[in-house]
Design an enzyme around this catalytic site. Sequence first.
Site, PDB file in Angstrom:
ATOM      1  N   HIS A   1       5.049   0.112  -0.205  1.00  0.00           N
ATOM      2  CA  HIS A   1       6.334   0.449  -0.814  1.00  0.00           C
ATOM      3  C   HIS A   1       7.428  -0.531  -0.375  1.00  0.00           C
ATOM      4  O   HIS A   1       8.308  -0.885  -1.163  1.00  0.00           O
ATOM      5  CB  HIS A   1       6.737   1.872  -0.440  1.00  0.00           C
ATOM      6  CG  HIS A   1       6.031   2.934  -1.234  1.00  0.00           C
ATOM      7  ND1 HIS A   1       5.991   2.936  -2.613  1.00  0.00           N
ATOM      8  CD2 HIS A   1       5.326   4.035  -0.844  1.00  0.00           C
ATOM      9  CE1 HIS A   1       5.312   3.983  -3.038  1.00  0.00           C
ATOM     10  NE2 HIS A   1       4.881   4.662  -1.982  1.00  0.00           N
TER      11      HIS A   1
ATOM     12  N   HIS B   1       0.051   2.144   3.270  1.00  0.00           N
ATOM     13  CA  HIS B   1       0.613   2.604   1.998  1.00  0.00           C
ATOM     14  C   HIS B   1       2.138   2.459   1.994  1.00  0.00           C
ATOM     15  O   HIS B   1       2.732   1.979   1.020  1.00  0.00           O
ATOM     16  CB  HIS B   1       0.216   4.066   1.772  1.00  0.00           C
ATOM     17  CG  HIS B   1       0.784   4.666   0.520  1.00  0.00           C
ATOM     18  ND1 HIS B   1       0.177   4.554  -0.702  1.00  0.00           N
ATOM     19  CD2 HIS B   1       1.919   5.388   0.321  1.00  0.00           C
ATOM     20  CE1 HIS B   1       0.902   5.177  -1.620  1.00  0.00           C
ATOM     21  NE2 HIS B   1       1.964   5.702  -1.017  1.00  0.00           N
ATOM     22  N   GLU B   2       2.777   2.856   3.093  1.00  0.00           N
ATOM     23  CA  GLU B   2       4.236   2.739   3.166  1.00  0.00           C
ATOM     24  C   GLU B   2       4.672   1.273   3.205  1.00  0.00           C
ATOM     25  O   GLU B   2       5.712   0.913   2.646  1.00  0.00           O
ATOM     26  CB  GLU B   2       4.768   3.495   4.382  1.00  0.00           C
ATOM     27  CG  GLU B   2       4.458   4.987   4.394  1.00  0.00           C
ATOM     28  CD  GLU B   2       4.877   5.702   3.118  1.00  0.00           C
ATOM     29  OE1 GLU B   2       5.851   5.261   2.475  1.00  0.00           O
ATOM     30  OE2 GLU B   2       4.222   6.689   2.755  1.00  0.00           O
TER      31      GLU B   2
ATOM     32  N   GLU C   1       3.351   4.275  -7.004  1.00  0.00           N
ATOM     33  CA  GLU C   1       2.337   4.841  -6.120  1.00  0.00           C
ATOM     34  C   GLU C   1       1.020   4.073  -6.238  1.00  0.00           C
ATOM     35  O   GLU C   1       0.365   3.780  -5.240  1.00  0.00           O
ATOM     36  CB  GLU C   1       2.108   6.316  -6.466  1.00  0.00           C
ATOM     37  CG  GLU C   1       3.260   7.227  -6.095  1.00  0.00           C
ATOM     38  CD  GLU C   1       3.539   7.231  -4.613  1.00  0.00           C
ATOM     39  OE1 GLU C   1       2.591   7.061  -3.818  1.00  0.00           O
ATOM     40  OE2 GLU C   1       4.708   7.390  -4.239  1.00  0.00           O
TER      41      GLU C   1
END
Length: 407
Positions: free
Chosen positions: A237, A233-234, A287
């Site tokens: 980003h 997930h990071e 997100e």
Amino acid sequence: MTGTPVTYSAFADFLDGETARVERVEVVLAPDRLSIHRPGGGRIDWLADELRALPDQADRRSLVLTRAGDQLARLVVTDEAIVALLRRNAGHLGKRPPVENKGRILGWGLGAVASVALIIFVLVPVMANQLAAYLPPSGEKALGDATYERIRMALSSDMVPVDTCEGPEGLAALASMEARLGAGPDLPYPVTISVLDHDLVNAFAMPGGRIVIFRGLLDEADSAEEVAAVLAHELGHVVGRDPTRDALRLAGSVGVLGLLFGDFAGGTVVLLLANQLINAQYSQSAEAGADDYAHALLTEAGLPPSALGTFFERLLEEHGDAEGLAAHFASHPQMAARIEAALAAQGAAETAGRIGAPVLNAAEWRALRGICGGSAAEDAPESGMGVDRGFERPKPGRPKKDGSIGG
């Protein structure tokens, strides 16, 4: 000014409001006026009802007077007797002129507020999104490094920066996890993954490709797949350059407010960015984009996409809305929809037969849990794929951790 002697006089300093010259004049106090006798023989009468004292005078022994209707002229009276008489008997000294054109002033004020709001909430984000694509990687890295050090200091309880965990076997396990995810071709620059020795249940990405994972998250995770899901997930980003866009938006907003209120410095941006990252809350679209990227990356790596959703869901049940990793996740809109999306991606991956071997073996998972040199590795559950054994409930007696996940 009833009762004031007609012949009472003293010297004062006079400015006529037209020139920069200060004249030494004689003032004569009468019941209904203050007469100013200029050196050249001229005389000016200020009626008692016209006398006004300038506000915010620190020296109570003197009085700076002006005249209603002639706001530029000044008379500086230092004679204590006259000052006392004026303060006691001139009833309109504190009266302020009426505000003219109130509607126009109100309109201009509302227009100014709307302009600032437009700049901060519309123009700054648009410019940040555009600039993020052109900001040199070296600039991003410098900002990320400075913010990382600020975070280490901000989380300290004894003015000593929080330690970066560097257990060799744990670093090797982390590198193996990163390699398994294989995000390299998508990344705009190399990624540096650091583990901080702090019990926050948190992880976030920073400008320049640095990803921070806290020991608290490793302690709380029940499998290496859960950690891999958060890491994916990071990485999403980083691929979207969301931390850089967020930093540029913050810098732009602080800059605009600093110009208005006179308090802007580069250190302020770094300090605010550090706090923003610890409690990172990106936009809903950012997100969702990071989630989608994580689902695809995990599926491609043969890992369960469901780990991203079930980790948060389990912690939400354990800690409720106010504590733990799920607290931050719950602050994002449509949390249930995001968990369902992770489970849907899991179903698609299973149908396609994409689930493979665990991301780490048991020894590597213990090493990662012990990367900070503590005892967390001793009770590390065996790493698994999260379908049959990877998401057990927390063991009885395990202490809760406060914190949140960034982004």
